[in-house]
Design a protein around this motif. Sequence first.
Motif, PDB file in Angstrom:
ATOM      1  N   GLU A  78       0.833  -1.200   0.000  1.00 20.12           N
ATOM      2  CA  GLU A  78       0.000   0.000   0.000  1.00 20.12           C
ATOM      3  C   GLU A  78       0.873   1.257   0.000  1.00 20.12           C
ATOM      4  OE1 GLU A  78      -3.983   0.360   0.732  1.00 20.12           O
ATOM      5  OE2 GLU A  78      -3.226  -0.929  -0.880  1.00 20.12           O
ATOM      6  N   TYR A  79       1.941   1.220   0.759  1.00 18.82           N
ATOM      7  CA  TYR A  79       2.847   2.369   0.838  1.00 18.82           C
ATOM      8  C   TYR A  79       3.495   2.632  -0.519  1.00 18.82           C
ATOM      9  CZ  TYR A  79       6.082   5.608   3.139  1.00 18.82           C
ATOM     10  OH  TYR A  79       6.772   6.733   3.524  1.00 18.82           O
ATOM     11  N   PHE A  80       3.933   1.568  -1.188  1.00 16.52           N
ATOM     12  CA  PHE A  80       4.575   1.727  -2.491  1.00 16.52           C
ATOM     13  C   PHE A  80       3.578   2.166  -3.561  1.00 16.52           C
ATOM     14  CE2 PHE A  80       7.557  -1.836  -0.911  1.00 16.52           C
ATOM     15  CZ  PHE A  80       8.301  -0.904  -0.207  1.00 16.52           C
ATOM     16  N   ALA A  81       2.309   1.809  -3.384  1.00 15.80           N
ATOM     17  CA  ALA A  81       1.278   2.190  -4.348  1.00 15.80           C
ATOM     18  C   ALA A  81       0.835   3.644  -4.174  1.00 15.80           C
ATOM     19  CB  ALA A  81       0.078   1.253  -4.230  1.00 15.80           C
ATOM     20  N   GLY A  82       1.344   4.312  -3.146  1.00 16.15           N
ATOM     21  CA  GLY A  82       1.014   5.713  -2.931  1.00 16.15           C
ATOM     22  C   GLY A  82      -0.127   5.951  -1.973  1.00 16.15           C
ATOM     23  N   ARG A  83      -0.715   4.875  -1.428  1.00 16.32           N
ATOM     24  CA  ARG A  83      -1.809   5.015  -0.455  1.00 16.32           C
ATOM     25  C   ARG A  83      -1.195   5.041   0.944  1.00 16.32           C
ATOM     26  NH1 ARG A  83      -3.850   1.706  -4.603  1.00 16.32           N
ATOM     27  NH2 ARG A  83      -3.030  -0.186  -3.621  1.00 16.32           N
TER      28      ARG A  83
END
Length: 386
Positions: A78-83
């Motif tokens: 989720e962090y890498f996806a920008g969320r």
Amino acid sequence: MNDATDSSTVPAPQGACRNCGTPLLGEHCYACGQPVKGLMRPLGNLFGDILDSVFDLDLRVFRTIGPLFAKPGFLSREYFAGRQIRYVTPFRLFFLLAVVTFFVAQLTTDGPNFNIGGEADGIAAATTVSEVEKRRDAALAQLAEGKQKMIGTPAATGIIGMEVGEQAVREEADRRIKQLQGAQAKGEPPPAPDKDGNHGLNFKVNGKPWNAETNPLDTWLPAFGDRWFNKQLERSNENIQRLQNDKSAFKDAVLSAVPSTLFVLVPIFALMLKLAYLFKRRLYMEHLVIALHSHAFLCLDLLLLLLVLALQSAVAPEAGVLHGLLGLIEKALLVWMPVYLLLMQKRVYGQGWPMTLLKYFVLGTCYTVLLSFAIVASMAIGLVAM
């Protein structure tokens, strides 16, 4: 028409900034950055802001803890996806859980019981060889029982210290037996306990027992370095003897040092991930996020394990069903640790199972060795700092 529509979407000014006079459009001045809220407000509101600034304690905690425990790799992806804004940041999450976990560990775990000599019922006070052997065996059994209770808990960091204590017991018993046999050979009564004997650090320098004053440690370091080392050894020696009366002091000191040790290990583990997945072309910061999330999970799992163990100790064994259920939960939490880390590594990096398993075992072995050295360092720091 368009101008009217555009102007209606602009928020109305909320007064002027008290610092630069610019019209305010939010909680902070967009010109100078000063917050609208100052310190001159109710203490309860100020305390809430401090908690939010330091620990990020808001509704995001509840959205973060569940996935952290039950969904391996979910938060990192989720962090890498920008969320990112919907969850607690990786560093704050790890910091909060590390502090809480080892604080609870200090409250719920017992320290090792050191009883080597010098007390009324200690080995040094025994008057016959058989009495020495009996007290030695009792002390070793007590230490072995303490080691068994430490397994699977944060107090396991003190197992090495217990093994050092076992060696000290044996050395103290051998020393007392020699005293008694020497007195018997001379036809003398059993000697009194050696009040001035060294029941702490037992090692030799240049073939003679170490002593901070008469036979100090002399290394390649400058004189001030040797003085510092001998001072720490002297303090450790005093603390080892102090453990006989305050068995929890060492445990508390070690557990206080563990969070700081973990903060050092996290970036090192991220570097190990970087080397293991060098051809994935991920930034080091991505590996650092993964390392923070994995260590945050370990702290959370340990925290739950501590709470289960505390509850289990409060429940009488006669309450069979509940006691057995808590035992099963304890085992499940222990098993979930390695399984979770393996699944997290597989889901985040997306390699096939053969390469994932190979890298998992290599990383696990290297990190276990590194953690062992870190635990010894924590014990040394704890022994000096207690």
